[in-house]
Design an enzyme around this catalytic site. Structure first.
Site, PDB file in Angstrom:
ATOM      1  N   GLY A 155       0.809  -1.218   0.000  1.00 50.21           N
ATOM      2  CA  GLY A 155       0.000   0.000   0.000  1.00 50.21           C
ATOM      3  C   GLY A 155       0.843   1.270   0.000  1.00 50.21           C
ATOM      4  CG  HIS A 179       3.131   0.638  -5.453  1.00 52.42           C
ATOM      5  ND1 HIS A 179       3.369   1.707  -4.618  1.00 52.42           N
ATOM      6  CD2 HIS A 179       3.629  -0.449  -4.822  1.00 52.42           C
ATOM      7  CE1 HIS A 179       3.985   1.270  -3.518  1.00 52.42           C
ATOM      8  NE2 HIS A 179       4.162  -0.029  -3.619  1.00 52.42           N
ATOM      9  CD  GLN A 220       7.201  -7.872   3.967  1.00 54.91           C
ATOM     10  OE1 GLN A 220       6.385  -8.649   3.517  1.00 54.91           O
ATOM     11  NE2 GLN A 220       7.805  -6.970   3.194  1.00 54.91           N
ATOM     12  CD  GLN A 267       9.702  -8.027  -2.400  1.00 51.37           C
ATOM     13  OE1 GLN A 267       9.651  -7.811  -1.204  1.00 51.37           O
ATOM     14  NE2 GLN A 267       9.044  -7.284  -3.277  1.00 51.37           N
ATOM     15  CB  SER A 314       5.830   3.311   0.747  1.00 54.66           C
ATOM     16  OG  SER A 314       5.193   2.661  -0.335  1.00 54.66           O
TER      17      SER A 314
HETATM   18  P1  AMP Z   1       5.936  -2.437  -1.597  1.00 49.31           P
HETATM   19  O1  AMP Z   1       4.570  -1.861  -1.476  1.00 49.31           O
HETATM   20  O2  AMP Z   1       7.032  -1.471  -1.289  1.00 49.31           O
HETATM   21  O3  AMP Z   1       6.080  -3.769  -0.914  1.00 49.31           O
HETATM   22  O4  AMP Z   1       6.149  -2.743  -3.138  1.00 49.31           O
HETATM   23  C1  AMP Z   1       5.205  -3.499  -3.865  1.00 49.31           C
HETATM   24  C2  AMP Z   1       5.775  -3.804  -5.222  1.00 49.31           C
HETATM   25  O5  AMP Z   1       6.075  -2.587  -5.893  1.00 49.31           O
HETATM   26  C3  AMP Z   1       7.078  -4.604  -5.143  1.00 49.31           C
HETATM   27  O6  AMP Z   1       7.097  -5.569  -6.163  1.00 49.31           O
HETATM   28  C4  AMP Z   1       8.121  -3.545  -5.371  1.00 49.31           C
HETATM   29  O7  AMP Z   1       9.314  -4.042  -5.933  1.00 49.31           O
HETATM   30  C5  AMP Z   1       7.406  -2.631  -6.344  1.00 49.31           C
HETATM   31  N1  AMP Z   1       8.019  -1.301  -6.320  1.00 49.31           N
HETATM   32  C6  AMP Z   1       8.264  -0.523  -5.240  1.00 49.31           C
HETATM   33  N2  AMP Z   1       8.887   0.614  -5.593  1.00 49.31           N
HETATM   34  C7  AMP Z   1       9.055   0.555  -6.945  1.00 49.31           C
HETATM   35  C8  AMP Z   1       9.650   1.417  -7.908  1.00 49.31           C
HETATM   36  N3  AMP Z   1      10.195   2.575  -7.572  1.00 49.31           N
HETATM   37  N4  AMP Z   1       9.641   1.021  -9.205  1.00 49.31           N
HETATM   38  C9  AMP Z   1       9.089  -0.169  -9.567  1.00 49.31           C
HETATM   39  N5  AMP Z   1       8.506  -1.030  -8.706  1.00 49.31           N
HETATM   40  C10 AMP Z   1       8.503  -0.676  -7.409  1.00 49.31           C
END
Ligand code: AMP
Length: 282
Positions: free
Chosen positions: A31, A37, A61, A153, A186
């Site tokens: 989120g 995202h 996590q 990841q 985030s």
């Molecule tokens: P998170 O909400 O931070 O767990 O991220 C959810 C998904 O969004 C994960 O697969 C992250 O790798 C991806 N994500 C987060 N930041 C970025 C970004 N700047 N560019 C591309 N994908 C992202």
């Protein structure tokens, strides 16, 4: 768009969609959505008939001293952004829905979780793999989209899907950045104005090392040292690690002969930031 909070309801919705022959694109998130995202959501939208976004801050996590309580959350804002992107379902379960009883069962990722971010975040990737395994079991057959910003990841999840035979095709998507190069996250909301300016040092360190490698420098340890020195020279940053590793196995490289994953992590203020680039020597 529909917001679903129970596993049962989500399964019914997705089963009904698949019965009609629809292909499901799945974007797991914690989120507080940003353009990173949204790029995953757009890829999912383009390649599937319907899009599911999960929105769940996974306690498993987070380490005891980490930012679980303070992690930014705003489901109403996320829902509006998803609606604007043509998302079909947001799955936003409570912690009790996902973890209704204490359970000793975990997915362990072994050596993949001991390197890079895993050194400072012991157990983190077991927590990620466990929740993603649950989410894959709940979502069923789908394509699932993950950002390359979280390179370790992505390696873990690709291996998870292969090792445990999930009917899930894992798709990696490019890192989305701010105009000055900072990878969107985030956690960037934790940065004060001066810290925000300093945070660009991660990408600068990666770019410098990548260009040296492209121009013929093949020494992985030297590249790692250069990145570390660049980050350490920024007074507002505190280095966690800088490394040049094999992009598939995450093991340390010696001489860079093929693609190399350059990865860095540093604290800027209370934000622990990560970034990476993949470089292929000429
Ligand atoms: P998170 O909400 O931070 O767990 O991220 C959810 C998904 O969004 C994960 O697969 C992250 O790798 C991806 N994500 C987060 N930041 C970025 C970004 N700047 N560019 C591309 N994908 C992202």
């Amino acid at each position: 768009m529909k917001t679903v909070t129970t596993i049962e309801e989500l399964r019914q919705e997705l089963d009904a969609a698949r019965t009609q022959g629809k292909r499901v694109g799945f974007v797991p998130t914690m989120g507080f959505l940003h353009r990173g995202h949204l790029s995953l959501i757009r890829a999912a939208r383009a390649e599937n008939d319907m899009v599911l976004v999960s929105n769940f801050v996974n306690p498993l996590q987070f380490g005891a001293a980490e930012d679980l309580e303070g992690y930014p959350r705003d489901l109403a804002r996320d829902a509006a952004m998803c609606e604007g992107e043509g998302v079909d379902f947001i799955f936003a379960p409570s912690v009790e829905e996902m973890y209704p009883e204490p359970s000793p069962i975990r997915v362990t990722v072994g050596s993949l979780g001991d390197v890079l971010c895993g050194r400072t975040r012991p157990g983190h990737f077991d927590g990620v793999a466990t929740v993603v395994a649950k989410l894959f079991n709940i979502a069923g057959e789908c394509r699932a989209y993950f950002g390359r910003k979280d390179a370790q990841q992505l390696v873990v999840i690709r291996q998870l899907a292969r090792s445990l035979n999930f009917p899930v095709e894992v798709v990696g998507c490019a890192t989305v950045r701010e105009p000055d190069g900072l990878a969107m996250s985030s956690r960037n909301t934790y940065l004060g104005a001066e810290e925000r300016k300093a945070a660009v040092i991660l990408k600068q360190a990666l770019d410098e090392a990548a260009s040296k490698i492209r121009f013929g420098d093949r020494d992985a340890a030297k590249a790692a040292r250069l990145m570390a020195e660049t980050i350490e020279a920024e007074p507002l940053a505190r280095l966690d690690y800088a490394a040049a590793v094999n992009p598939d196995t995450l093991t340390d490289l010696d001489v860079i002969e093929g693609p190399a994953l350059l990865a860095v992590a540093a604290w800027v203020g209370k934000a622990r930031l990560i970034d990476n680039v993949t470089v292929v020597p000429e």
